[in-house]
Design an enzyme around this catalytic site. Structure first.
Site, PDB file in Angstrom:
ATOM      1  N   HIS A  59       0.694  -1.404  -0.073  1.00 15.24           N
ATOM      2  CA  HIS A  59       0.014   0.074  -0.059  1.00 15.24           C
ATOM      3  C   HIS A  59       0.971   1.236  -0.017  1.00 15.24           C
ATOM      4  O   HIS A  59       0.586   2.357   0.665  1.00 15.24           O
ATOM      5  CB  HIS A  59      -0.950   0.113   1.249  1.00 15.24           C
ATOM      6  CG  HIS A  59      -1.956  -0.925   1.151  1.00 15.24           C
ATOM      7  ND1 HIS A  59      -3.268  -0.853   0.816  1.00 15.24           N
ATOM      8  CD2 HIS A  59      -1.951  -2.148   1.688  1.00 15.24           C
ATOM      9  CE1 HIS A  59      -4.014  -2.002   1.088  1.00 15.24           C
ATOM     10  NE2 HIS A  59      -3.119  -2.844   1.302  1.00 15.24           N
ATOM     11  N   ASN A 132     -10.153  -2.755   3.007  1.00 20.92           N
ATOM     12  CA  ASN A 132     -10.095  -2.741   1.546  1.00 20.92           C
ATOM     13  C   ASN A 132     -11.259  -2.462   0.790  1.00 20.92           C
ATOM     14  O   ASN A 132     -12.356  -2.416   1.336  1.00 20.92           O
ATOM     15  CB  ASN A 132      -9.258  -4.121   0.988  1.00 20.92           C
ATOM     16  CG  ASN A 132      -7.863  -4.225   1.340  1.00 20.92           C
ATOM     17  OD1 ASN A 132      -7.418  -3.313   1.564  1.00 20.92           O
ATOM     18  ND2 ASN A 132      -7.365  -5.511   1.252  1.00 20.92           N
TER      19      ASN A 132
HETATM   20  C1  HEM Z   1      -1.678 -10.831   7.951  1.00 24.40           C
HETATM   21  C2  HEM Z   1      -1.957 -10.003   6.972  1.00 24.40           C
HETATM   22  C3  HEM Z   1      -1.457  -8.676   6.690  1.00 24.40           C
HETATM   23  C4  HEM Z   1      -0.012  -8.081   7.120  1.00 24.40           C
HETATM   24  C5  HEM Z   1       1.113  -8.810   7.832  1.00 24.40           C
HETATM   25  C6  HEM Z   1      -0.181  -6.735   6.698  1.00 24.40           C
HETATM   26  C7  HEM Z   1       0.777  -5.891   6.912  1.00 24.40           C
HETATM   27  C8  HEM Z   1       0.765  -4.532   6.614  1.00 24.40           C
HETATM   28  C9  HEM Z   1       1.726  -3.717   6.719  1.00 24.40           C
HETATM   29  C10 HEM Z   1       3.092  -3.893   7.245  1.00 24.40           C
HETATM   30  C11 HEM Z   1       1.397  -2.497   6.094  1.00 24.40           C
HETATM   31  C12 HEM Z   1       2.190  -1.122   6.004  1.00 24.40           C
HETATM   32  C13 HEM Z   1       2.085  -0.333   7.077  1.00 24.40           C
HETATM   33  C14 HEM Z   1       2.860   0.753   7.349  1.00 24.40           C
HETATM   34  O1  HEM Z   1       3.897   1.061   6.838  1.00 24.40           O
HETATM   35  O2  HEM Z   1       2.306   1.939   7.851  1.00 24.40           O
HETATM   36  C15 HEM Z   1       0.217  -2.604   5.579  1.00 24.40           C
HETATM   37  C16 HEM Z   1      -0.572  -1.536   5.236  1.00 24.40           C
HETATM   38  C17 HEM Z   1      -2.012  -1.839   4.658  1.00 24.40           C
HETATM   39  N1  HEM Z   1      -2.684  -3.040   4.702  1.00 24.40           N
HETATM   40 FE1  HEM Z   1      -2.184  -4.705   5.283  1.00 24.40          FE
HETATM   41  N2  HEM Z   1      -1.497  -6.478   6.041  1.00 24.40           N
HETATM   42  C18 HEM Z   1      -2.250  -7.602   6.281  1.00 24.40           C
HETATM   43  C19 HEM Z   1      -3.407  -7.970   5.579  1.00 24.40           C
HETATM   44  C20 HEM Z   1      -4.343  -6.947   5.050  1.00 24.40           C
HETATM   45  C21 HEM Z   1      -5.513  -7.091   4.964  1.00 24.40           C
HETATM   46  C22 HEM Z   1      -6.449  -8.402   5.050  1.00 24.40           C
HETATM   47  C23 HEM Z   1      -6.141  -5.871   4.711  1.00 24.40           C
HETATM   48  C24 HEM Z   1      -7.629  -5.461   4.386  1.00 24.40           C
HETATM   49  C25 HEM Z   1      -8.435  -5.940   4.863  1.00 24.40           C
HETATM   50  C26 HEM Z   1      -4.979  -4.869   4.585  1.00 24.40           C
HETATM   51  C27 HEM Z   1      -5.124  -3.334   4.468  1.00 24.40           C
HETATM   52  C28 HEM Z   1      -4.052  -2.618   4.527  1.00 24.40           C
HETATM   53  C29 HEM Z   1      -4.248  -1.249   4.165  1.00 24.40           C
HETATM   54  C30 HEM Z   1      -5.260  -0.395   3.902  1.00 24.40           C
HETATM   55  C31 HEM Z   1      -2.732  -0.670   4.303  1.00 24.40           C
HETATM   56  C32 HEM Z   1      -2.473   0.706   4.230  1.00 24.40           C
HETATM   57  C33 HEM Z   1      -2.613   1.465   5.390  1.00 24.40           C
HETATM   58  C34 HEM Z   1      -2.304   2.954   5.115  1.00 24.40           C
HETATM   59  O3  HEM Z   1      -2.907   3.435   4.127  1.00 24.40           O
HETATM   60  O4  HEM Z   1      -1.452   3.535   5.645  1.00 24.40           O
HETATM   61  N3  HEM Z   1      -3.856  -5.647   4.992  1.00 24.40           N
HETATM   62  N4  HEM Z   1      -0.319  -4.028   5.880  1.00 24.40           N
END
Ligand code: HEM
Length: 490
Positions: A59, A132
Site C-alpha cells: 500500500h 480494503n
Molecule cells: C496478515 C496479513 C497482513 C499483514 C501482515 C499486513 C501488513 C501490512 C503492513 C506492514 C502495512 C504497512 C503499514 C505501514 O507501513 O504503515 C500494511 C498496510 C495496509 N494494509 Fe495490510 N497486512 C495484512 C493484510 C491486510 C488485509 C487483510 C487488509 C484489508 C482487509 C489490509 C489492508 C491494509 C491497508 C489498507 C494498508 C495501508 C494503510 C495505510 O493507508 O497506511 N492488509 N499492511
C-alpha cells in the site's frame, strides 16, 4: 533594501539565522573551490539526502483526506463505543486509500485491491479500521502474507512482477480463488477512489454495556456510484495520468463535491458463530446478506484535503490494533497477525514517536502514557513521573478491558482455520461467478486468460493448477478459461 526584499519574510538557516545568499555558494575567490565554512550548502544537501522515509512495504501509493463520520442509527444494543452512542453524533476522521502492490511512484489505474484505511478520532482514543475495497482477501493465515506479497512485488532475479510467481502462488493457494475472481472481474480496477466501496473485510467484536458480544462486518457503500475501468481504459490512463485517483479525490474536495459513503454493518450474535454454515472468521468468505442483512448506521463524508502530503499522508499510520472501548478483535487468524504487524511497521517506517505526529495523535482526547523519549520526542510529558505505580498523581488504569472475553478450547498447535458445514475454498467464488451477467463473465474470462497466459511457455503445470481452481469453483468458468488460455498460448 529593494522593495521585493521588504515584502518577503527573511530566509533563514534551519537554526533561524538570516541567510545572505541562497543562489551562490561561497568559494575561495570567484573561480576557486567551495569553502567548508559555507555550512548552508551542506545543510541544504544533507537535508535533501534525507527527505525520503521507507515507503510502506505494501500500500505504498495512496491519497487521503479528512472527513466526518455521522451516526444515523442507535447501535448501543451492540456496542458501547462512545463515538457511536447518540444518533447525529459526529466524529472527525482521516481516510487513506491506496493500491497494494505498486511502489510509491507507480500508477493509480491498475488491477489491484484498494486499501481503505480509516481513522476515527474519537473521544476515547483513535479507532482505526484498516480495510480494503474488497469484502474478502486472498489468504486466511498471517504466516502466508509475506510470501503472497513477494509474488505481487518484483522477482529477485528479473526485478519485475512475474506472471509465473503470481499464478504459481494462487494456484497452490486455492483459498485465493474467491478474491482472484473478484479482482479479475469488473470491480478489479475502480475508476477512482470515490467510486468504490470500502469493507472491513475482517470480522470484529462489538460488545455492549452488559458485556454481550456481537461479531460485526463493516461496509462503506459509495454514494458516488460504483464506476470501474476496463483493462484497456486503465492501460491508457495509467500511462497518461499516473496520479488519476489521487488528483480526482483532491480536485473533487476542492470543488466542494464531498465524496461520501453510507456505512452499514452486518451483526452476528456471538451464539451463532459456532454453528454458522461458514467459519465467520474466515477472511476468504463473506456472510451472505440473506443470512445477516446489512444495517445502515451512518455516513462517512470527506471534506478537507491535507495541506501537506508528506506530513499527513506519507506519515499517517493506521493499525488494526487501535481499538476503543466496545470494539475488539475476532479470532480471525489474519487479523491476529495484523495486530502485531502494523505498529512494528510504523516504528520502522516513521519512528517510535509516530503516534504523536499531528495526523496520528488523538484529536478528541490526549494520550497519557509512561512511554518516553526516543527519536524526535517532543517533551510532551514535561516533568511528569515516568514510572508506574507512583504516588504523584500520574495516570492510572481503568480496570475495564476494551473488549469482552471469549471462550477457547483445545490444545495449542499449528492448526488450520476450522471449517464449518459449507466451507470449502471454491463455493463462494462459484457463487460470485454465477451472479455475474453474461458480459461480466466474458470480461472476467478475458482478464483471467490474459493474466494466466503470461506464465512461461515451459510451465504448463502452473497454468493447469490455476485453471483447476476456477474449474472447482464453476465448471463453465473452468471450461471457458481453458479454451481462452489455449488460444492465447497456442
Ligand atoms: C496478515 C496479513 C497482513 C499483514 C501482515 C499486513 C501488513 C501490512 C503492513 C506492514 C502495512 C504497512 C503499514 C505501514 O507501513 O504503515 C500494511 C498496510 C495496509 N494494509 Fe495490510 N497486512 C495484512 C493484510 C491486510 C488485509 C487483510 C487488509 C484489508 C482487509 C489490509 C489492508 C491494509 C491497508 C489498507 C494498508 C495501508 C494503510 C495505510 O493507508 O497506511 N492488509 N499492511
Amino acid at each position: 533594501m529593494t522593495a521585493q526584499h521588504e515584502a518577503r519574510p527573511t530566509l533563514t538557516t534551519e537554526a533561524g539565522a538570516p541567510l545572505a545568499d541562497n543562489q551562490n555558494t561561497e568559494t575561495a575567490g570567484p573561480g576557486g573551490p567551495l569553502l567548508v565554512q559555507d555550512q548552508q550548502l551542506f545543510e541544504k544537501l544533507a537535508h535533501f539526502n534525507r527527505e525520503r522515509i521507507p515507503e510502506r512495504i505494501v500500500h505504498a501509493r495512496g491519497g487521503g483526506a479528512y472527513g466526518t463520520f455521522t451516526l444515523t442509527r442507535d447501535v448501543s444494543q451492540w456496542t458501547r463505543a462512545r463515538f457511536m452512542s447518540e444518533v447525529g453524533k459526529q466524529t472527525e476522521t482521516f481516510l487513506r486509500m491506496s493500491t497494494v502492490a505498486g511502489s510509491l511512484g507507480s500508477a493509480d489505474a491498475v488491477r489491484d485491491p484498494r486499501g481503505f484505511a480509516l481513522k476515527f478520532y474519537t473521544e476515547e482514543g483513535n479507532y482505526d479500521l484498516v480495510g480494503n475495497n474488497t469484502p474478502v482477501f486472498f489468504i486466511k493465515d498471517a504466516s502466508k502474507f509475506p510470501d503472497f506479497i513477494h509474488t505481487q512485488k518484483r522477482d529477485p532475479y528479473t526485478g519485475s512482477q512475474e506472471a509465473d510467481n503470481v499464478w504459481d502462488f494462487w494456484g497452490l493457494s486455492p483459498e485465493s480463488t474467491h478474491q482472484v475472481t473478484w479482482l479479475f472481474g469488473d470491480r478489479g480496477i475502480p475508476a477512482s477512489f470515490r467510486n468504490m466501496n470500502g469493507y472491513s473485510s475482517h470480522t470484529y467484536q462489538w460488545n455492549n454495556a452488559q458485556g454481550e458480544v456481537f461479531w460485526v462486518k463493516y461496509h462503506f457503500k459509495t454514494n458516488q456510484g460504483i464506476k470501474n475501468l476496463t483493462a484497456e481504459e486503465a492501460a491508457v490512463l495509467a500511462g497518461t495520468d499516473p496520479d488519476s485517483h489521487q488528483r480526482d479525490l483532491r480536485e473533487a474536495i476542492e470543488r466542494g463535491e464531498f465524496p461520501s459513503w453510507t456505512v452499514q454493518v452486518q451483526i452476528m450474535p456471538a451464539g451463532d458463530a459456532a454453528t454458522y454454515r461458514f467459519n465467520p472468521f474466515d477472511l476468504t468468505k463473506v456472510w451472505p446478506h440473506a443470512d445477516y442483512p446489512p444495517i445502515e448506521i451512518g455516513k462517512l463524508e470527506l471534506n478537507r484535503n491535507p495541506d501537506n502530503v508528506f506530513a499527513e499522508v506519507e506519515q499517517s499510520i493506521f493499525s488494526p490494533a487501535h481499538f476503543v472501548p466496545g470494539i475488539g478483535p475476532s479470532p480471525d487468524k489474519m487479523l491476529q497477525g495484523r495486530l502485531f504487524a502494523y505498529a512494528d511497521a510504523h516504528r520502522y517506517r516513521v519512528g517510535v514517536n509516530a503516534d504523536h505526529l499531528p495526523v496520528n495523535s488523538p484529536h478528541a482526547t490526549e494520550s497519557r502514557t509512561y512511554g518516553r523519549d526516543g527519536a524526535l520526542y517532543d517533551g510532551r510529558h514535561n516533568r511528569a513521573k515516568n514510572y508506574e505505580p507512583n504516588s504523584f498523581g500520574g495516570p492510572a488504569q481503568t480496570d475495564q478491558p476494551l473488549w469482552s472475553t471469549t471462550a477457547v478450547t483445545g490444545f495449542t498447535g499449528n492448526h488450520a482455520a476450522p471449517t464449518h458445514a459449507e466451507d470449502n475454498d471454491f463455493v463462494q467464488a462459484g457463487d460470485l461467478y454465477r451472479l455475474m451477467s453474461q458480459d461480466e463473465k466474458d470480461r472476467l474470462v478475458t482478464n483471467l486468460a490474459n493474466g494466466i497466459s503470461g506464465v512461461s511457455p515451459d510451465r504448463d503445470d502452473i497454468v493447469d493448477r490455476a485453471i483447476g481452481n476456477f474449474s472447482h469453483a464453476d465448471a463453465d468458468l473452468g471450461r471457458r478459461l481453458e479454451l481462452a488460455v489455449k488460444e492465447l498460448r497456442g
